[in-house]
Design an enzyme around this catalytic site. Structure first.
Site, short mmCIF file in Angstrom:
data_model
loop_
_atom_site.label_atom_id
_atom_site.label_comp_id
_atom_site.label_asym_id
_atom_site.label_seq_id
_atom_site.Cartn_x
_atom_site.Cartn_y
_atom_site.Cartn_z
N GLY A 121 -9.61 33.23 -39.30
CA GLY A 121 -9.96 32.96 -37.90
C GLY A 121 -11.45 33.12 -37.71
O GLY A 121 -12.20 33.32 -38.68
N CYS A 175 -9.17 47.82 -30.82
CA CYS A 175 -9.09 48.83 -31.90
C CYS A 175 -10.03 48.59 -33.08
O CYS A 175 -10.82 49.47 -33.41
CB CYS A 175 -7.66 48.90 -32.42
SG CYS A 175 -6.54 49.69 -31.27
N LEU A 204 -3.06 37.65 -43.22
CA LEU A 204 -3.99 36.87 -44.04
C LEU A 204 -4.35 35.56 -43.34
O LEU A 204 -4.58 34.56 -44.00
CB LEU A 204 -3.36 36.54 -45.40
CG LEU A 204 -3.32 37.62 -46.48
CD1 LEU A 204 -2.70 37.07 -47.75
CD2 LEU A 204 -4.72 38.16 -46.78
N ASP A 250 -1.80 59.43 -14.30
CA ASP A 250 -3.12 58.80 -14.44
C ASP A 250 -3.90 59.09 -13.17
O ASP A 250 -3.32 59.15 -12.08
CB ASP A 250 -2.96 57.28 -14.62
CG ASP A 250 -4.22 56.62 -15.16
OD1 ASP A 250 -4.20 56.14 -16.30
OD2 ASP A 250 -5.24 56.59 -14.43
C1 UDX Z 1 -4.43 46.52 -34.10
C2 UDX Z 1 -3.50 47.06 -35.20
O1 UDX Z 1 -2.78 45.98 -35.78
C3 UDX Z 1 -2.57 48.12 -34.64
O2 UDX Z 1 -1.77 48.64 -35.68
C4 UDX Z 1 -3.47 49.21 -34.04
O3 UDX Z 1 -2.77 50.31 -33.61
C5 UDX Z 1 -4.30 48.62 -32.92
O4 UDX Z 1 -5.12 47.58 -33.48
P1 UDX Z 1 -4.23 44.76 -32.11
O5 UDX Z 1 -5.64 45.14 -31.79
O6 UDX Z 1 -3.24 44.63 -31.03
O7 UDX Z 1 -3.62 45.82 -33.16
O8 UDX Z 1 -4.32 43.36 -32.84
P2 UDX Z 1 -3.96 42.71 -34.26
O9 UDX Z 1 -2.74 41.88 -34.10
O10 UDX Z 1 -3.96 43.69 -35.34
O11 UDX Z 1 -5.21 41.71 -34.40
C6 UDX Z 1 -6.56 42.22 -34.43
C7 UDX Z 1 -7.53 41.08 -34.63
O12 UDX Z 1 -7.36 40.48 -35.91
C8 UDX Z 1 -7.39 39.94 -33.62
O13 UDX Z 1 -8.67 39.49 -33.26
C9 UDX Z 1 -6.62 38.88 -34.38
O14 UDX Z 1 -6.83 37.56 -33.92
C10 UDX Z 1 -7.16 39.07 -35.79
N1 UDX Z 1 -6.23 38.63 -36.85
C11 UDX Z 1 -5.06 39.30 -37.07
C12 UDX Z 1 -6.57 37.56 -37.65
O15 UDX Z 1 -7.63 36.95 -37.47
N2 UDX Z 1 -5.71 37.18 -38.66
C13 UDX Z 1 -4.54 37.83 -38.91
O16 UDX Z 1 -3.84 37.45 -39.85
C14 UDX Z 1 -4.20 38.92 -38.07
#
Ligand code: UDX
Length: 426
Positions: free
Chosen positions: A250, A257, A247, A31
């Site tokens: 929130g 991402c 599911l 990096d």
């Molecule tokens: C996500 C993808 O899941 C992962 O596969 C990808 O490579 C990167 O993006 P991440 O950003 O770490 O991962 O978070 P994730 O756990 O997927 O949650 C994303 C958002 O959705 C958060 O704001 C979380 O609070 C919300 N969420 C997730 C909900 O509101 N309800 C859920 O049931 C799951």
């Protein structure tokens, strides 16, 4: 032992470095940021991630993993494979900005010997890997696509126990070589073209984001119709074609991402004169969900936020991470501030970047003292352990909005208003 270089030691690069070294390969992470590299060399991760510090310590000690900020070190390491894990942020038009990726690819290509493979792990628009392959001007190098599907908070576990591994390449031989790096992992493995691999990543994230927008819209309808949202979603998910994971309603989805990838996918479609109306609607639904939570808080304090103090618990985009990028909590905080509120926030790990009108408290209780309302915007489990009577006693008005649906039922009796997202007022 295969020698592997990792370029970019942000969230993806760092967890990939650890994961690949755990698989038994010899890894050198590179990096440009010297302070980050120096921190890592002392086994201190710059991010909060379950199990990362212990794994770093163990792998550095056994010489399976090291880090550098000198390109020459990567060159003399002679990696057979280089994973490119640099950021592809959103540009002003919503598309992915490939400036950093392109310059990283040019910079590290000379480190690869003839027959070497550059593996793009960064999330990139369809066609990018092909363009990189052409831009390298080296017929003795190959480019592969190997998207990451890691969730923050469980990234190391997700790396070692993935739902699937996807590798895209221009030839089956190259795809097989890259896939062989993962021989120690028992999971479904899919070898595709470069374009399919690139699109799988966006399609998966957009689908998940769409699912959450749908979930949040149903939660909103359940609230209006007095249906029980838990039962509705559970009953829906019992259909095997739907399933019960992902599911949870929130205040909206966020993180590093989903927001950028949904927007980039819409932009990719436009560049092919195509449209993705469902993804566009999911984005719009998410904006509406965030505003809805701000409206609820405004309603709970009497319809006007000017001169009101709102306590906010949780500023990260979800629990078990210190990441505040595109955090729904902070987006809601920004709406509250814009409407004239003062916000006192608490988070067990993160500190929100400074904004006028927002201050950070050092304990959850301290944030609530004198507040007109308390909003739970990130689902840190420890919030449900805090004694509700102490919270209520210190507030100006005992008013709570639980946008993450984590507080126990026993809280209800301590507050004059106890509003839960997805539930009709009781
Ligand atoms: C996500 C993808 O899941 C992962 O596969 C990808 O490579 C990167 O993006 P991440 O950003 O770490 O991962 O978070 P994730 O756990 O997927 O949650 C994303 C958002 O959705 C958060 O704001 C979380 O609070 C919300 N969420 C997730 C909900 O509101 N309800 C859920 O049931 C799951």
């Amino acid at each position: 032992m295969t020698r592997i270089g990792i370029v970019g030691l942000g969230y993806v690069g760092l967890t990939t470095s650890v994961g690949v070294a755990q698989l038994g390969h010899q890894v050198l992470g590179y990096d440009l940021d010297a302070s980050r590299v120096n921190l890592l060399l002392t086994s201190k991760p710059p991010i909060h991630e379950e199990g990362l510090e212990q794994s770093l310590g163990r792998l550095i000690k056994s010489n399976a993993l090291s880090f550098t900020n000198h390109l020459e070190d990567l060159q003399s390491f002679k990696p057979e494979f280089v994973f490119v894990c640099v950021g592809t942020p959103q540009d002003e038009s919503g598309a992915a900005d490939l400036t950093i990726l392109n310059s990283a690819a040019q910079e590290v290509a000379p480190a690869l010997p003839a027959g070497g493979i550059m593996i793009i792990k960064s999330t990139v628009p369809v066609g990018t890997c092909q363009k990189i392959a052409q831009s390298l001007n080296r017929t003795d190098l190959f480019v592969a696509s190997n998207p990451e599907f890691l969730r923050e908070g469980t990234a190391i576990k997700d790396f070692m126990e993935p739902d699937r591994i996807v590798v895209g390449a221009n030839s089956p031989e190259v795809a097989k070589k890259v896939m062989s790096l993962y021989d120690a992992i028992d999971s479904p493995k899919l070898e595709t073209s470069l374009e399919s691999s690139e699109l799988i990543k966006y399609a998966a994230n957009a689908y998940l984001a769409m699912r959450l927008s749908f979930t949040n819209d149903i939660a909103n309808l359940a609230e209006a119709t007095k249906a029980n949202v838990d039962q509705v979603l559970f009953g829906m998910g019992l259909d095997k074609r739907i399933g019960n994971s992902f599911l949870k309603p929130g205040p909206g989805w966020g993180g590093s991402c989903f927001p950028k990838d949904t927007s980039a996918l819409v932009s990719i479609a436009k560049s092919y004169d195509s449209r993705l109306p469902l993804v566009e609607s999911a984005i719009a639904s998410n904006h509406a969900a965030l505003t809805r939570s701000a409206d609820v808080i405004e309603g709970l304090v009497g319809g006007h936020l000017a001169n009101k103090t709102v306590a906010v618990w949780g500023v990260t985009f979800k629990a078990n991470t210190d990441d505040v990028r595109d955090s729904p909590s902070l987006k809601i905080v920004d709406i509250l501030l814009k409407r004239g509120a003062t916000v006192k926030a608490f988070d067990p790990i993160a500190i929100a970047p400074g904004r006028a009108g927002l201050s950070m408290a050092s304990t959850a209780l301290e944030a609530t003292v004198g507040a007109d309302a308390l909003a739970i915007l990130t689902e840190w489990p420890e919030f449900s352990e805090i004694p509700p009577e102490l919270v209520a006693a210190g507030m100006k008005e005992p008013v709570v909005y639980d946008a993450r649906r984590i507080l126990p039922e026993s809280w209800r009796s301590h507050f004059s208003v106890f509003k839960v997202l997805g539930e009709a007022a009781k």
